[in-house]
Scaffold this active site. Structure first.
Site, PDB file in Angstrom:
ATOM      1  CG  HIS A 139      -1.914  -0.942   1.401  1.00 56.61           C
ATOM      2  ND1 HIS A 139      -2.038  -1.770   2.492  1.00 56.61           N
ATOM      3  CD2 HIS A 139      -2.945  -1.244   0.582  1.00 56.61           C
ATOM      4  CE1 HIS A 139      -3.099  -2.544   2.325  1.00 56.61           C
ATOM      5  NE2 HIS A 139      -3.668  -2.248   1.175  1.00 56.61           N
TER       6      HIS A 139
ATOM      7  CB  CYS B  44      -3.094  -1.328   8.732  1.00 56.76           C
ATOM      8  SG  CYS B  44      -1.947  -2.433   9.492  1.00 56.76           S
TER       9      CYS B  44
HETATM   10  N1  LIG Z   1      -3.207  -0.789   5.659  1.00 52.88           N
HETATM   11  C1  LIG Z   1      -2.412  -1.837   5.836  1.00 52.88           C
HETATM   12  O1  LIG Z   1      -1.218  -1.696   5.976  1.00 52.88           O
HETATM   13  N2  LIG Z   1      -2.984  -3.028   5.808  1.00 52.88           N
HETATM   14  C2  LIG Z   1      -2.272  -4.232   5.972  1.00 52.88           C
HETATM   15  C3  LIG Z   1      -3.046  -5.358   5.398  1.00 52.88           C
HETATM   16  C4  LIG Z   1      -2.358  -6.653   5.526  1.00 52.88           C
HETATM   17  C5  LIG Z   1      -3.158  -7.828   5.020  1.00 52.88           C
HETATM   18  N3  LIG Z   1      -2.468  -9.047   5.297  1.00 52.88           N
HETATM   19  C6  LIG Z   1      -3.428  -7.722   3.532  1.00 52.88           C
HETATM   20  O2  LIG Z   1      -2.601  -8.186   2.758  1.00 52.88           O
HETATM   21  O3  LIG Z   1      -4.433  -7.167   3.137  1.00 52.88           O
END
Ligand SMILES: NC(=O)NCCC[C@H](N)C(=O)O
Length: 258
Positions: free
Chosen positions: A163, A248
Site C-alpha cells: 500500500h 492499519c
Molecule cells: N493498511 C495496511 O497496511 N494493511 C495491511 C493489510 C495486511 C493484510 N495481510 C493484507 O494483505 O491485506
C-alpha cells in the site's frame, strides 16, 4: 467538531491465514497477536483516544487491519471495496459502526477497488496510491467523494509495496517519512525525511508531538525523538508478519458531529 475516537477491530482467530503478498510467510502466534492488539488499543486510550470496537469478523483473517475498509474525510466515511476479494466481507460491520457514530456514509462501487492503506491525508491533500489493491476507478471514486468537500486528491503510482502507507506516512508538520527505494515517484512529495528502517516509515499521529511507532523501528524512533517528537512504541511483530503496520490497526475519527 474535534473528536478523538478510533475504530479498532479484534483479531480473528483465523488471523494466521491472513494475506501475504510482498514478504515470505512466517508463522503467526495468534495469542501473542491478541496481546499486542490489546496493548496497541491501550496505547491509544492512554493518549486520550476513545476506542470504538467494530464487531469482530471472525471468518475474515485480515479483519484486524480495519484501516483498509474505510477512509474518513471530515465526517464522511467512505466505505472501501478492498482490492483483495477475500477482504470484501470486512466492510459490513464497519459500515454499521461508522453509521452509528453519525458519519455520512459513501461507498466505493464495482468496478472500483480501494484499500484505506493506500490513502494518506496531509491536511487537505489526500494522496492515493494506485497499485495492487487500488485501481483507477477507485481513485476516481475517491476524488468524486472528497474533492467537493475541499480535498485535493493526488494519485501516486505504487508498485514496490503493498500500500502507499507501507512506504510513507506524515509527521504532524506534513513532512513525509519514508524510504526512497520503496517509492515509484518520490519527487511527488515536497518535504521528505528518509528513515533508517522500513517500519520507520509508519507513524500514527496521537496528538501534540506524540507519534505511535513500531518497536521494530528503534533507530527511527531515536531520530524522531531527536527532532523533538515523542515516540510511543508498540510491539506489533505478529501483524508485521502479515504486512500490517501501526497505521492499519485503527482508523482515527477527528471530525465527527457528535
Ligand atoms: N493498511 C495496511 O497496511 N494493511 C495491511 C493489510 C495486511 C493484510 N495481510 C493484507 O494483505 O491485506
Amino acid at each position: 467538531m474535534p473528536s478523538k475516537k478510533a475504530l479498532i477491530r479484534r483479531p480473528s482467530p483465523r488471523l494466521a491465514e491472513g494475506l501475504v503478498t510482498h514478504i515470505e510467510r512466517e508463522k503467526v502466534d495468534v495469542d501473542l497477536a491478541v496481546e499486542q492488539w490489546e496493548a496497541y488499543a491501550e496505547a491509544l486510550r492512554t493518549h486520550d483516544w476513545e476506542t470504538v470496537e467494530v464487531d469482530p469478523a471472525d471468518d475474515c483473517p485480515d479483519s484486524v487491519f480495519v484501516e483498509d475498509t474505510v477512509v474518513m474525510y471530515r465526517n464522511v466515511a467512505l466505505i472501501t471495496r478492498p482490492g483483495a476479494a477475500s477482504r470484501r466481507d470486512e466492510t459490513l460491520g464497519v459500515e454499521e459502526a461508522v453509521a452509528s457514530l453519525g458519519c455520512s456514509v459513501n461507498w466505493i462501487w464495482e468496478p472500483g477497488t480501494l484499500d484505506g492503506g493506500d490513502v494518506l491525508k496531509v491536511g487537505d491533500t489526500v494522496y492515493v496510491g494506485r497499485g495492487g489493491r487500488t485501481n483507477a476507478a477507485g481513485v476516481q471514486q475517491l476524488r468524486a467523494a472528497f474533492e467537493p468537500l475541499g480535498a485535493r486528491v493526488v494519485a501516486v503510482p505504487v508498485s514496490k509495496v503493498l500500500h502507499l502507507k507501507s512506504a510513507i506516512t506524515a509527521l504532524p508538520d506534513g513532512t513525509i517519512l519514508g524510504r526512497i527505494p520503496q517509492l515509484d515517484a518520490p519527487s511527488l512529495f515536497p518535504r521528505f525525511l528518509p528513515v533508517p528502517e522500513e517500519s520507520g516509515a509508519h507513524v500514527v499521529l496521537l496528538g501534540g508531538d506524540k507519534l505511535l511507532i513500531a518497536a521494530s523501528a528503534p533507530k527511527t524512533a531515536e531520530l524522531l525523538a531527536d527532532l523533538g517528537h515523542e515516540p510511543v512504541v508498540v510491539d506489533i511483530s505478529e501483524f508485521e508478519k502479515l504486512e500490517g503496520c501501526v497505521t492499519c490497526l485503527s482508523v482515527r475519527m477527528r471530525e465527527l458531529y457528535a
